[in-house]
Structure formats: C-alpha cells, structure tokens
Design an enzyme around this catalytic site. Sequence first.
Site, PDB file in Angstrom:
ATOM      1  N   ASN A  32      -1.429  -7.973  10.082  1.00 51.29           N
ATOM      2  CA  ASN A  32      -2.464  -7.036  10.517  1.00 51.29           C
ATOM      3  C   ASN A  32      -3.703  -7.240   9.630  1.00 51.29           C
ATOM      4  O   ASN A  32      -4.167  -6.345   8.932  1.00 51.29           O
ATOM      5  CB  ASN A  32      -1.960  -5.587  10.444  1.00 51.29           C
ATOM      6  CG  ASN A  32      -2.914  -4.648  11.163  1.00 51.29           C
ATOM      7  OD1 ASN A  32      -3.487  -3.755  10.561  1.00 51.29           O
ATOM      8  ND2 ASN A  32      -3.134  -4.871  12.431  1.00 51.29           N
ATOM      9  N   HIS A  37      -7.682  -9.122   3.215  1.00 50.14           N
ATOM     10  CA  HIS A  37      -6.819 -10.309   3.264  1.00 50.14           C
ATOM     11  C   HIS A  37      -7.668 -11.582   3.324  1.00 50.14           C
ATOM     12  O   HIS A  37      -7.354 -12.578   2.667  1.00 50.14           O
ATOM     13  CB  HIS A  37      -5.937 -10.288   4.516  1.00 50.14           C
ATOM     14  CG  HIS A  37      -4.967  -9.155   4.574  1.00 50.14           C
ATOM     15  ND1 HIS A  37      -5.032  -8.170   5.519  1.00 50.14           N
ATOM     16  CD2 HIS A  37      -3.893  -8.856   3.804  1.00 50.14           C
ATOM     17  CE1 HIS A  37      -4.038  -7.313   5.350  1.00 50.14           C
ATOM     18  NE2 HIS A  37      -3.338  -7.696   4.312  1.00 50.14           N
ATOM     19  N   GLU A 150      -6.208  -6.636  -5.981  1.00 49.64           N
ATOM     20  CA  GLU A 150      -6.204  -5.581  -7.006  1.00 49.64           C
ATOM     21  C   GLU A 150      -5.979  -4.215  -6.375  1.00 49.64           C
ATOM     22  O   GLU A 150      -5.704  -3.257  -7.062  1.00 49.64           O
ATOM     23  CB  GLU A 150      -7.535  -5.591  -7.766  1.00 49.64           C
ATOM     24  CG  GLU A 150      -7.637  -6.735  -8.749  1.00 49.64           C
ATOM     25  CD  GLU A 150      -8.943  -6.759  -9.503  1.00 49.64           C
ATOM     26  OE1 GLU A 150      -9.819  -5.917  -9.227  1.00 49.64           O
ATOM     27  OE2 GLU A 150      -9.094  -7.645 -10.360  1.00 49.64           O
ATOM     28  N   GLN A 155       1.457  -3.484  -8.244  1.00 44.43           N
ATOM     29  CA  GLN A 155       2.154  -4.660  -7.693  1.00 44.43           C
ATOM     30  C   GLN A 155       1.676  -5.935  -8.398  1.00 44.43           C
ATOM     31  O   GLN A 155       2.488  -6.782  -8.793  1.00 44.43           O
ATOM     32  CB  GLN A 155       1.875  -4.748  -6.186  1.00 44.43           C
ATOM     33  CG  GLN A 155       2.293  -6.057  -5.541  1.00 44.43           C
ATOM     34  CD  GLN A 155       2.150  -6.023  -4.031  1.00 44.43           C
ATOM     35  OE1 GLN A 155       2.948  -5.385  -3.355  1.00 44.43           O
ATOM     36  NE2 GLN A 155       1.166  -6.692  -3.478  1.00 44.43           N
ATOM     37  N   VAL A 178     -11.680  -5.096  -1.392  1.00 42.46           N
ATOM     38  CA  VAL A 178     -12.772  -5.109  -0.405  1.00 42.46           C
ATOM     39  C   VAL A 178     -12.767  -3.759   0.318  1.00 42.46           C
ATOM     40  O   VAL A 178     -11.700  -3.253   0.694  1.00 42.46           O
ATOM     41  CB  VAL A 178     -12.573  -6.268   0.607  1.00 42.46           C
ATOM     42  CG1 VAL A 178     -13.726  -6.307   1.613  1.00 42.46           C
ATOM     43  CG2 VAL A 178     -12.468  -7.603  -0.130  1.00 42.46           C
TER      44      VAL A 178
HETATM   45  N1  LIG Z   1      -8.876  -4.023   0.669  1.00 43.22           N
HETATM   46  C1  LIG Z   1      -8.286  -5.046   0.071  1.00 43.22           C
HETATM   47  N2  LIG Z   1      -8.987  -5.859  -0.748  1.00 43.22           N
HETATM   48  C2  LIG Z   1      -8.375  -6.913  -1.362  1.00 43.22           C
HETATM   49  N3  LIG Z   1      -7.075  -7.225  -1.210  1.00 43.22           N
HETATM   50  C3  LIG Z   1      -6.337  -6.455  -0.417  1.00 43.22           C
HETATM   51  C4  LIG Z   1      -6.890  -5.333   0.273  1.00 43.22           C
HETATM   52  N4  LIG Z   1      -5.911  -4.750   0.999  1.00 43.22           N
HETATM   53  C5  LIG Z   1      -4.796  -5.472   0.789  1.00 43.22           C
HETATM   54  N5  LIG Z   1      -5.045  -6.491  -0.061  1.00 43.22           N
HETATM   55  C6  LIG Z   1      -4.077  -7.451  -0.567  1.00 43.22           C
HETATM   56  O1  LIG Z   1      -3.564  -8.224   0.498  1.00 43.22           O
HETATM   57  C7  LIG Z   1      -2.226  -8.612   0.200  1.00 43.22           C
HETATM   58  C8  LIG Z   1      -1.352  -8.268   1.355  1.00 43.22           C
HETATM   59  O2  LIG Z   1      -1.335  -6.861   1.498  1.00 43.22           O
HETATM   60  P1  LIG Z   1      -0.743  -6.110   2.758  1.00 43.22           P
HETATM   61  O3  LIG Z   1      -0.450  -7.094   3.819  1.00 43.22           O
HETATM   62  O4  LIG Z   1       0.289  -5.136   2.341  1.00 43.22           O
HETATM   63  O5  LIG Z   1      -2.002  -5.329   3.291  1.00 43.22           O
HETATM   64  P2  LIG Z   1      -2.488  -3.897   3.029  1.00 43.22           P
HETATM   65  O6  LIG Z   1      -3.750  -3.729   3.739  1.00 43.22           O
HETATM   66  O7  LIG Z   1      -2.396  -3.625   1.558  1.00 43.22           O
HETATM   67  O8  LIG Z   1      -1.475  -3.036   3.804  1.00 43.22           O
HETATM   68  P3  LIG Z   1      -0.807  -1.721   3.423  1.00 43.22           P
HETATM   69  O9  LIG Z   1      -1.233  -0.790   4.476  1.00 43.22           O
HETATM   70  O10 LIG Z   1       0.592  -2.190   3.461  1.00 43.22           O
HETATM   71  O11 LIG Z   1      -1.221  -1.281   2.059  1.00 43.22           O
HETATM   72  C9  LIG Z   1      -1.830  -7.876  -1.083  1.00 43.22           C
HETATM   73  O12 LIG Z   1      -1.971  -8.763  -2.180  1.00 43.22           O
HETATM   74  C10 LIG Z   1      -2.856  -6.771  -1.137  1.00 43.22           C
HETATM   75  O13 LIG Z   1      -3.105  -6.305  -2.443  1.00 43.22           O
HETATM   76  C1  LIG Z   2       3.142  -8.943  -1.606  1.00 45.81           C
HETATM   77  C2  LIG Z   2       3.740  -8.514  -0.283  1.00 45.81           C
HETATM   78  C3  LIG Z   2       3.268  -9.440   0.832  1.00 45.81           C
HETATM   79  C4  LIG Z   2       5.264  -8.654  -0.381  1.00 45.81           C
HETATM   80  O1  LIG Z   2       5.870  -8.273   0.813  1.00 45.81           O
HETATM   81  C5  LIG Z   2       3.378  -7.055   0.045  1.00 45.81           C
HETATM   82  O2  LIG Z   2       3.895  -6.189  -0.896  1.00 45.81           O
HETATM   83  C6  LIG Z   2       1.912  -6.850   0.242  1.00 45.81           C
HETATM   84  O3  LIG Z   2       1.469  -7.166   1.338  1.00 45.81           O
HETATM   85  O4  LIG Z   2       1.207  -6.389  -0.676  1.00 45.81           O
HETATM   86  N1  BAL Z   3       0.425  -3.619   0.149  1.00 47.12           N
HETATM   87  C1  BAL Z   3       1.603  -2.980  -0.353  1.00 47.12           C
HETATM   88  C2  BAL Z   3       2.773  -3.136   0.515  1.00 47.12           C
HETATM   89  C3  BAL Z   3       3.416  -1.842   0.881  1.00 47.12           C
HETATM   90  O1  BAL Z   3       2.771  -0.799   0.814  1.00 47.12           O
HETATM   91  O2  BAL Z   3       4.594  -1.869   1.263  1.00 47.12           O
END
Ligand SMILES: Nc1ncnc2c1ncn2[C@@H]1O[C@H](COP(=O)(O)OP(=O)(O)OP(=O)(O)O)[C@@H](O)[C@H]1O
Ligand SMILES: CC(C)(CO)[C@@H](O)C(=O)[O-]
Ligand code: BAL
Length: 284
Positions: A32, A37, A150, A155, A178
Amino acid sequence: MLIIETQLMLRRVIRRWRLAGKRIALVPTMGNLHDGHLSLIGEARSRADIVVASIFVNPMQFERTDDLVRYPRTLQDDCEKLNKCDVDLVFAPTVADIYPQGFNEQTFVEVPGLSSRLEGASRPGHFRGVTTVVSKLFNLIQPDIACFGEKDYQQLALIRKMVADMSYDIEIIGVATVRAADGLAFSSRNGNLTKDERKLAPGLSQVMGSMAARLAAGERNIEQIIAEGEKALMEKGLRPDGIAICDADCLLTPGNGSQRAVILMAAWLGNTRLIDNQQVELTW
Ligand SMILES: Nc1ncnc2c1ncn2[C@@H]1O[C@H](COP(=O)(O)OP(=O)(O)OP(=O)(O)O)[C@@H](O)[C@H]1O
Ligand SMILES: CC(C)(CO)[C@@H](O)C(=O)[O-]
Ligand code: BAL
C-alpha cells in the site's frame, strides 16, 4: 522489473546478482505504497546497483486480528509504482511460503528489553514478529544495505541492534519521515481514517511540535510536558495511547548526558492507531 513470489525463485536470482558482484539494497514494506515508501526506494536506488523491495503483510507482527484483516492490500498498484521508480525486483511471498509450519511454530529473533517497552508494551509480540521476518528477509536477499523509515523510530533502533548483535554485514539506512502538507506522516493506515478523522489527524504532529518546542527551549519537566501533551491530544479529538520522551540513542529516560531526545507519540482516531515521532537537540 521482476516480481517473485517464492523463496526458491528469489534465491536463484539473488545468487546470480551476487556472483556478478552487484551491490544490493533492500526496502522491506507491507505494501500500500505512499510517498514515504518511495523516498526509501529513492535512497536505496542512489546507493546500490540492484534495488529489491519486499511486500509482505507479516501476520506474525500483528497482535490484533482486526488490524491484520483491515490492513490495505494493493499489490498491483504497488508494483506499478515500484516499476516507475526503477526497482529491479519485488518479492511478494505468500504467508505459506514464509511460514510453512505456521508462525506459532516459527523460530524467532527477538531483541531483549527494548522489544517489550514503549510500542512493544502497547503491542505485545509485535517486535518479535518484525525482527523475525526482517531477519528472514536479510538471509534470503543478503543485501549490502537496507532502508527503514524513521517514522517507525523504535523499529529502526531494534533493527540496528539486531544487525549488530547477530553480526549481519548490512548497512542500515534510516530515512526521514515524509509528511503530507498538513504535517500528518504518510502511513498505510491513514487510508482507514474516515473523512472527519483525517481532518483531526494532523493534531498528532501539531501537539508533538509544541512539546518539542518546550524541550528545545530548555524545559525539563518531562512528566508535565507529557501530561499536557495528552490533554492537548484529547482536546483535538485524539485518544492518546502512549507518549514518551526518551534519549534518542538508547530510548531510556533522558539524563544530563543526553544530547538528543525523541518524542514518541501514539494515538487513536476511531479504530485507527497512528504513531509519529520527533527528535530534539538538547542543551543542558
Ligand atoms: N511517512 C513515512 N516516511 C518515511 N518512511 C516511512 C513512512 N511511512 C512508513 N515508512 C517506512 O516504510 C517502511 C515500510 O513501512 P510500512 O509498509 O509498515 O508502511 P507504513 O505506512 O508505516 O504502514 P503502517 O500503517 O503499517 O504504519 C518502514 O521502514 C517504515 O518506517
Ligand atoms: C519492516 C517491516 C516491513 C517488517 O514487516 C514492517 O514492520 C514495516 O513495514 O515497517
Ligand atoms: N510500519 C510498522 C508496521 C506495523 O505497524 O505493523
């Protein structure tokens, strides 16, 4: 761009790249994909010959079934975005491929102490699931570098410790959070917010910013800053679920020697739990 779903196929391709001396970067995700990302992908692209992105909604790190069921899954759309960003390989395995015996029987990797504090206390078992799956991805993909956001501050700290403790020869790159124009950190779970909740959501970063300003101005009554932060969140329609101010390096209570603090925020909006954090330079 290759899209691979099995460990067997993945190993074959990785072996070929390693024999050719390619420098491999890994960006682990749960899909998603949003601009946060894509910033990780951009960082990986600038540092390596080969960029591998993984998309796997890891059941082992979900402590609530409703959260796992509701987690947005948009694989086709994600692959289109990754293709445009010049990614070489998407690894999108099934749960059965990653956990053939079921994840309750799975050998795990767990960082002691820090895994069960802060976010780990709110989400029991969550970080065990994260470090176990990331360890599996590291073994499968054997990257030279791996990028993490970050936004998931604890994590990132846990993964750095796991890499040091388990002697992985992998450089961990932390990438800045971001945000949308109104300050809300991009997160896949933002998609679960209703229209009205989305309007309230920037309250989280606004309250965090006010707390950061007080710390930066020299205020050191941490308990009071947290208590007033919780009150401010409630006034803005959010339900606080853990606010902490920690030393940014060890994630313990800041002391006189701490040079940087981090404010860790978690709050509910309806059925959606949001997290955010901000680092603050400390002068004593
Ligand atoms: N806004 C952001 N800026 C920078 N990195 C991000 C951001 N959101 C997520 N990430 C990073 O992207 C990677 C994958 O995260 P993940 O797929 O869980 O997405 P998420 O948007 O954090 O979703 P969740 O709703 O699970 O928190 C992780 O290393 C996470 O820290
Ligand atoms: C690092 C990770 C992909 C492990 O499932 C998850 O925790 C996330 O998206 O931050
Ligand atoms: N981005 C963190 C993953 C989780 O909340 O499960």
